[in-house]
Scaffold this active site. Structure first.
Site, PDB file in Angstrom:
ATOM      1  N   MET A  26       0.058  -7.691 -63.310  1.00 18.44           N
ATOM      2  CA  MET A  26      -0.331  -6.321 -63.612  1.00 18.44           C
ATOM      3  C   MET A  26       0.793  -5.493 -64.212  1.00 18.44           C
ATOM      4  O   MET A  26       0.525  -4.453 -64.821  1.00 18.44           O
ATOM      5  CB  MET A  26      -0.829  -5.623 -62.333  1.00 18.44           C
ATOM      6  CG  MET A  26      -2.082  -6.224 -61.747  1.00 18.44           C
ATOM      7  SD  MET A  26      -2.483  -5.505 -60.122  1.00 18.44           S
ATOM      8  CE  MET A  26      -2.584  -3.769 -60.520  1.00 18.44           C
ATOM      9  N   ASP A 142      -2.132  -4.613 -48.759  1.00 19.08           N
ATOM     10  CA  ASP A 142      -1.566  -5.852 -49.319  1.00 19.08           C
ATOM     11  C   ASP A 142      -0.222  -6.174 -48.677  1.00 19.08           C
ATOM     12  O   ASP A 142       0.770  -6.414 -49.368  1.00 19.08           O
ATOM     13  CB  ASP A 142      -1.425  -5.725 -50.836  1.00 19.08           C
ATOM     14  CG  ASP A 142      -1.309  -7.092 -51.525  1.00 19.08           C
ATOM     15  OD1 ASP A 142      -1.738  -8.095 -50.915  1.00 19.08           O
ATOM     16  OD2 ASP A 142      -0.819  -7.145 -52.661  1.00 19.08           O
TER      17      ASP A 142
END
Length: 328
Positions: A26, A142
């Site tokens: 990303m 996460d």
């Protein structure tokens, strides 16, 4: 034509790119100099394909805004968010962060599990960071060894890229689940709203891995995770006989299937910190030999001591004096 990122390029008339220090699916991480404040920082630059999506840029901006509220010794500081428009109209989106020096816990664990005392210390510091985020209504979503940096001043929790508010939908608009499968709480597979307890489960997985070198339910995909949760044996730490029972209990409670049975991040931090502090050294009496002082002539100290009053109250006696000889 889009201007390429390269050493020396200036973003937002302020951040001079120095060199690339990391990359992911990303984003790309650059070391850069903030020419306004004259300091070196880390720039997380969003991949061009994602920066073109206004919705995704909004997510990154919200990440920066959320993370900037978190001031804690075990959380990476976020300084700024910026966007630049290139000559062709494309947008470069980036987050400016504290530049860290250290080693990812993920890399450290490739050498095997940590000594239990070190694993407990890491777990306590990550739990402290999560407790701070939860107090502000933020769920990280996460927590993995790849997002924990080991530095000279303790651990730092990284990457609030998929963080969200407590109670927010846990899936994106397309029904996709965010996160790393082996560390995702079971209820997230059912689309339950984001809650602090989901971070605590991920923390339990991380602590289990730091202690044993393996995750409780190995999985690379959501399907593998579902299968592992359905058929895998419950996690255990019985093969670590030196591990204090309270540490094993808090780790396994964090991995409870029912979110209501898990402790809070603050409770995990407290329980682990009780076993990560050094014990007080025993006190000892030290006898130091002394040399006798040379004899001196005794000094005479005279003190005036009132004599007891007689039984008859109307008669007063003159005070008597007493002399005591005290060696100097």
């Amino acid at each position: 034509m889009k201007a390429a990122l390269h050493p020396g390029r200036l973003l937002a008339r302020r951040y001079r790119l120095l060199d690339q220090i990391g990359a992911g699916g990303m984003s790309v991480i650059w070391r850069a100099r903030d020419e306004v404040l004259d300091r070196v920082v880390a720039l997380k630059v969003l991949a061009p394909s994602l920066a073109a999506d206004a919705r995704f840029r909004g997510m990154v901006r919200e990440e920066a805004r959320a993370a900037a509220q978190l001031v804690h010794p075990h959380l990476t500081s976020v300084h700024d968010y910026g966007e630049t428009v290139d000559p062709d109209g494309s947008i470069t989106s980036f987050v400016v962060m504290e530049l860290l020096s250290g080693e990812e816990l993920k890399l450290r664990l490739t050498e095997g599990p940590l000594p239990w005392t070190e694993a407990v210390q890491v777990g306590a510091q990550v739990a402290d960071a999560l407790a701070a985020a939860h107090r502000l209504g933020i769920v990280h979503r996460d927590i993995t060894p790849a997002n924990v940096m080991m530095t000279g001043t303790g651990v730092k929790v990284l990457d609030f890229g998929i963080a969200t508010r407590i109670g927010a939908p846990d899936e994106d608009e397309d029904g996709e689940t965010f996160g790393t499968p082996a560390y995702v709480a079971p209820e997230r597979l059912d689309g339950a709203p984001a809650q602090p307890s989901t971070d605590v489960y991920s923390l339990g997985v991380l602590l289990h891995e730091a202690l044993t070198g393996r995750v409780p339910y190995p999985a690379d995909t959501w399907e593998q995770l579902s299968a592992a949760l359905a058929s895998g044996p419950p996690p255990t730490l019985a093969d670590l006989p030196d591990l204090p029972p309270p540490v094993a209990q808090i780790c396994l409670r964090s991995l409870a299937r029912n979110p209501a049975d898990r402790p809070t991040a603050r409770q995990v931090a407290t329980a682990l910190r009780d076993h990560s502090l050094p014990t007080e050294p025993p006190t000892a009496t030290i006898r130091v030999p002394t040399q006798p002082l040379p004899p001196q002539s005794p000094a005479v100290v005279t003190a005036s001591v009132p004599a007891p009053a007689p039984a008859t109250a109307s008669v007063r006696a003159a005070p008597a004096s007493a002399t005591a000889s005290v060696p100097a």
